[in-house]
Design an enzyme around this catalytic site. Structure first.
Site, PDB file in Angstrom:
ATOM      1  N   THR B 634       0.884  -1.262   0.139  1.00  0.00           N
ATOM      2  CA  THR B 634       0.001   0.019   0.013  1.00  0.00           C
ATOM      3  C   THR B 634       0.879   1.339  -0.158  1.00  0.00           C
ATOM      4  O   THR B 634       2.080   1.319   0.583  1.00  0.00           O
ATOM      5  CB  THR B 634      -0.947   0.057   1.268  1.00  0.00           C
ATOM      6  OG1 THR B 634      -0.220  -0.154   2.341  1.00  0.00           O
ATOM      7  CG2 THR B 634      -1.968  -1.005   1.221  1.00  0.00           C
ATOM      8  N   PRO B 635       0.453   2.448  -0.427  1.00  0.00           N
ATOM      9  CA  PRO B 635       1.078   3.517  -0.635  1.00  0.00           C
ATOM     10  C   PRO B 635       1.584   4.178   0.655  1.00  0.00           C
ATOM     11  O   PRO B 635       2.536   4.802   0.636  1.00  0.00           O
ATOM     12  CB  PRO B 635      -0.016   4.585  -1.128  1.00  0.00           C
ATOM     13  CG  PRO B 635      -0.904   3.948  -1.759  1.00  0.00           C
ATOM     14  CD  PRO B 635      -0.993   2.463  -0.901  1.00  0.00           C
ATOM     15  N   ASP B 636       0.889   3.765   1.842  1.00  0.00           N
ATOM     16  CA  ASP B 636       1.793   4.076   3.119  1.00  0.00           C
ATOM     17  C   ASP B 636       2.849   3.365   3.578  1.00  0.00           C
ATOM     18  O   ASP B 636       3.250   3.495   4.892  1.00  0.00           O
ATOM     19  CB  ASP B 636       0.337   4.100   4.296  1.00  0.00           C
ATOM     20  CG  ASP B 636      -0.209   2.774   4.526  1.00  0.00           C
ATOM     21  OD1 ASP B 636       0.601   1.670   3.789  1.00  0.00           O
ATOM     22  OD2 ASP B 636      -0.943   2.596   5.271  1.00  0.00           O
ATOM     23  N   GLY B 637       3.346   2.616   2.761  1.00  0.00           N
ATOM     24  CA  GLY B 637       4.461   1.716   3.006  1.00  0.00           C
ATOM     25  C   GLY B 637       4.296   0.555   3.749  1.00  0.00           C
ATOM     26  O   GLY B 637       5.436  -0.274   4.028  1.00  0.00           O
TER      27      GLY B 637
END
Lengths: 170, 801
Positions: B634-637
């Site tokens: 996910t884009p939040d790492g």
């Protein structure tokens, strides 16, 4: 710890169970919430007579049952969904299934594991409190399809909660 | 959905007519099961409403952000006396440089972690670690940040003007890349995973490229291999006495933590699985360092701990291969045990007839004497069919001398006989021994690459002996067939008394795809025809079980329900074996666990890479495409991988000449996990498959894991254990059965999982379990399982190679 703190402690832990029971036997949600307020007051008033050796949830639901059944006879009647024998059967079932009540963390975890589409349907239903017809319009589907989808999502959540209860990782 | 369920759901949806309600009411009043279902459904409904109400209340206050120059705290009381939450308010108006959550950040702001910082108009994301702090500077002309303490994991879009991050002693200049920057005690460390970052200290400067690391602690700025360094760091952790992975006499525990219930039911037990991973670790160390002494020491310890000595399997000379064992039917339910032997049932002849002792591992050892049978005593738990979850097991010693248990020790819990004899018996988990042999296959190759003679460096004779003994796993339990697949177990035992003495051996009828090991079979096939047949059969097995999506379905059996029942009409077959969706155990169903996919397919991928066998390559490629699809980055790492799989349909009947497409066999992912061990296994499988896409996913997964879950002892993710409520589960005993535990204490009707393991009551982690049982809130742990740590270490080594 004083009586007030004692009461708050057990009440906060069990209030969801009481609310859930009430909304399962009272026909509409607003009426269920009214009864809940009355039940809370009764519980507080009669807490001194509560025997702490008994399960609080069962005691509190007993008080709620009394309120509900009394409410049938009052002028401002409580709109009940079922007959008294059925309500008693539901009460017994709540006592039996106490241990399987969904815990907050478990539910959060199980929701997070649902596919994004299921999560957004749940948000429409519970966060925005939309009726099924409104959800159907929003997602461009039919009422029946939304009914089936939400039913399936709940089934998946039940399974997930059950699995968390029973099984650990290898 | 049943009619009842549909009626309940209609009521929840407000779709019931008065007539519907009446029918539902009648159902609830007449059936307690229906009423229970209704109670569960309405509890869940209320739980969902509550959940979303609470989420709204806290959604805007997750990030703790502090402002240097001005701050104002406000508390918000929500829902009357129920919840009190805290939030932060900010003045706005100047240029917004970045955001954390919904909060705009300006020059001069200090942000403390954990927090995620994003930048308007680009995908650049900074993940600030716990106990970390960063200050935002005014642009000059690119972004300016000062990392005051802790660590920062960054994914930076291409920048027109370089982003500069300063630390107390250095400066990193970035144009677009991914990296981790950390600072501790005045020194700086930079790990780059993509692109390039320039690190400067005073006049010194070094360009750090992908997969490289630089550290200002060395006198001159130098750089090294990032992933090799991570392998070395974990190897050090695993061997450091203070980290607690090994017992004082050098046996690796299942986990550092003592309170843990997996298949082994306590952390300081050890298993053949643990030892097999230890050998993997030391083989990789041998490859990287040329030092094979730790590998040989581990082998010696394995032999001394888990392979029963001659004295511990004393009556093998009395074994008659023409009558290998007496048939005992398996039962479906726990309360059907003990089961009676049936000497009249047909049993095949043991074609192996191996003379002397068997050289394979028993699966479970009690390293710290948790059960009271002595330090390093071999013990067993699972005995009672497919519904015996770990919570229902009754631990007992492998050497039965009647010193504990009931009149007949523990024997009459499992098997009903006229009289009982003191005896020894062991059970192997063949996937673990096969893993050891897979490791030997690689070790031999690596030693040869180092220009040495493998015969002189490695215990190859002993490995050959293990491969020989492991062939019992290729047979049906009672030798009625030779299925040639690696089955769930092999077992052997005998009397302790030589007068009227006896011995027995058995294979296993139940085959799980997850146990197959084509690398081991390939290695052993060079000297043994049985393993050559097994290799061919295993490769067909994977193909037979490959679903339309690519994941591999359960397995097969040569004995339906463990009782040689006829194969039900319509059941697909494979060389006479019946398809089983969840072989061996059903609580929980055995092929739900995604870990089997990663473990087993990692081996097939290694085999395919070693041999370029086109049939194996095709299965692996299809599987890897599915595996890449089900990994979430996910884009939040963060990341998640499948945890539980749901299966539907069945494979086509096997036709070796024209394998079917299995268009009706499907898998779906029903929940996900961040489990570090399985994630590392998956990464290793993808690295072994070797395509650029697979390698990229593996690398990303491992980098994220390292950033999120690296801790002082290794790598660990938080794990909620709702199943720990089952510490109080009653364990079924035969009616009237009474006994005693080895350490004192009675076993009586109503005994629980906990009663059978009384030392848990004094475990330091037990109060947390007790508290969770009282409150109904599942406890959270961070575990360091030995196998999982090794898997992560190996994944990094393989990325480095």
């Amino acid at each position: 710890m004083g009586l007030h703190e004692d009461f708050l402690k057990v009440f906060l832990r069990h209030q969801d169970g009481i609310r859930a029971f009430l909304s399962s036997v009272v026909r509409d949600r607003a009426a269920a919430e009214d009864v809940f307020q009355e039940v809370s007051l009764s519980l507080w008033e009669s807490f001194e007579s509560y025997d702490s050796a008994r399960p609080f949830g069962a005691w509190a639901r007993g008080v709620a049952l009394k309120k509900v059944l009394q409410g049938r006879e009052k002028a401002r009647r409580i709109p009940l969904a079922f007959s008294p024998p059925t309500i008693q059967a539901v009460l017994d079932a709540y006592d039996r299934t106490e241990a399987a009540a969904p815990d907050t963390e478990g539910l959060r975890d199980c929701i997070s594991k649902l596919p994004p589409r299921s999560q957004s349907l749940l948000a429409l239903r519970y966060e925005r409190s939309l009726k099924l017809g409104e959800i159907a319009k929003e997602v461009g589907s039919t009422l029946d399809a939304v009914h089936k989808l939400l039913s399936r999502i709940r089934e998946n959540l039940q399974e997930c909660l059950q699995r968390r209860l029973e099984a650990g990782p290898r | 959905m049943s009619d009842l369920d549909d009626r309940i759901q209609r009521r929840l949806h407000g779709l019931s007519s008065p007539e519907d309600l009446k029918t539902l009411g009648a159902l609830l009043a007449s059936s307690p099961e229906a009423a229970d279902a209704y109670a569960r459904a309405t509890r869940l409904e209320f739980g969902l409403e509550r959940h979303y109400r609470d989420e709204q209340a806290v959604s805007s206050i997750r990030n703790q952000v502090r402002r240097v120059r001005r701050r104002r705290w406000m508390t918000v009381a929500a829902a009357g006396l129920i919840a009190v939450v805290a939030g932060v308010f900010f003045a706005r108006g100047r240029d917004t440089l970045a955001m954390t959550g919904d909060v705009a950040l300006h020059a001069g702001d200090l942000v403390t972690g954990p927090a995620t910082i994003t930048f308007p108009g680009e995908r650049t994301t900074l993940l600030l670690g716990a106990s970390s702090a960063i200050t935002l500077g005014a642009p000059d002309p690119g972004k300016r940040l000062h990392l005051r303490q802790g660590s920062l994991s960054a994914s930076v879009d291409r920048q027109a003007d370089p982003l500069v991050i300063s630390t107390p002693d250095a400066r990193a200049t970035v144009r677009g890349t991914r990296f981790v920057l950390s600072t501790e005690q005045g020194a700086t460390r930079l790990e780059v995973t993509h692109g390039k970052v320039t690190l400067a200290r005073g006049a010194e400067k070094v360009d750090v490229a992908a997969d490289e690391v630089a550290d200002t602690r060395s006198p001159t700025l130098t750089k090294g291999s990032l992933y090799a360094e991570r392998f070395a760091a974990l190897w050090e952790d695993l061997h450091h006495p203070r980290r607690g992975y090994f017992s004082p006499d050098g046996i690796p525990y299942h986990s550092v933590e003592t309170l843990i219930v997996d298949a082994p039911d306590q952390g300081h037990l050890s298993t053949s699985e643990t030892f097999s991973y230890w050998l993997w670790l030391e083989a990789m160390h041998g490859r990287r360092s040329g030092d094979w002494a730790p590998f040989n020491a581990a082998w010696k310890k394995m032999e001394g701990t888990l392979i029963p000595s001659a004295a511990d399997q004393p009556t093998n000379d009395l074994y008659d291969p023409k009558k290998p064992a007496t048939y005992v039917p398996e039962a479906d339910r726990l309360n059907e045990y003990p089961v009676s032997m049936d000497p009249s049932a047909a049993v095949g002849v043991d074609p192996l007839a191996l003379p002397g002792d068997l050289y394979v591992m028993h699966w479970l050892v009690d390293v710290d004497n948790f059960y009271g049978y002595g330090k390093n005593a071999l013990v067993n738990t699972f005995q009672r069919g497919p519904m015996e979850s770990v919570w229902k097991t009754i631990p007992h010693p492998s050497k039965e001398t009647f010193s504990a248990g009931g009149r007949n020790g523990f024997l009459d819990l499992f098997i009903r006989e006229a009289s009982y004899a003191k005896q020894w018996r062991y059970t192997g988990a063949p996937d673990a021994d096969a893993r050891v042999l897979q490791v030997v296959a690689w070790a031999e190759r690596w030693v040869r690459e180092q220009g040495q003679d493998p015969d002189k460096v490695l215990p190859l004779q002993k490995a050959a002996r293990m491969g020989d003994s492991l062939r019992y796993a290729l047979h049906d339990k009672y030798f009625r067939t030779q299925h040639d697949l690696i089955a769930w177990s092999e077992a052997w035992g005998g009397s302790l008394d030589r007068t009227n003495g006896w011995a027995w051996r058995s294979g296993s009828s139940h085959v799980h795809f997850g146990y197959q090991n084509p690398v081991a079979a390939w290695y052993l096939s060079k000297t043994n025809a049985d393993w050559a047949s097994s290799l061919r059969r295993q490769l067909e097995f994977y193909r037979w079980l490959q679903s339309a999506e690519g994941a591999i379905a359960g397995g097969a059996t040569s004995s339906v329900n463990g009782r040689y029942e006829p194969i039900a009409a319509g059941t697909p077959t494979f060389h006479g074996l019946a398809y089983v969706d969840h072989p061996v155990f059903r609580d929980p169903p055995s092929n739900e666990w995604f870990g089997w996919q990663a473990w087993s397919m990692g081996r097939l991928a290694q085999y395919a890479a070693l041999t370029k066998d086109p049939a194996a390559l095709a299965v692996v490629e299809k599987w890897a495409a599915w595996a890449r699809r089900v990994v979430r980055l996910t884009p939040d790492g963060r990341y998640s991988i499948p945890s539980t799989l749901r299966w539907s349909g069945r494979p086509d009947p096997w036709n070796a000449a024209a394998p079917g497409p299995n268009a009706g066999l499907h898998v779906e992912v029903i929940d996900e996990t961040t489990d570090v061990g399985v994630a590392a296994s998956l990464a290793r499988a993808l690295i072994a498959q070797g395509s650029a896409e697979s390698r990229a996913v593996a690398k990303d997964l491992l980098d994220r894991m390292w950033t999120l879950y690296r801790d002082p002892s290794g790598v660990s993710n938080p794990e909620r254990r709702a199943d720990y409520r089952r510490f109080l589960d009653p364990v079924e005993l035969p009616p009237g059965w009474h006994g005693a535990l080895a350490g004192g204490g009675a076993i009586t009707p109503g005994t629980t999982f906990l009663d059978l393991r009384p030392k848990y009551r004094t475990d330091p982690a037990f109060p947390a379990v007790e508290q969770s049982i009282r409150s109904g809130k599942a406890p959270e742990f961070r575990y360091h399982r030995f196998w999982a740590q090794v898997e992560v270490a190996l994944a990094f080594a393989e990325l480095a190679n």
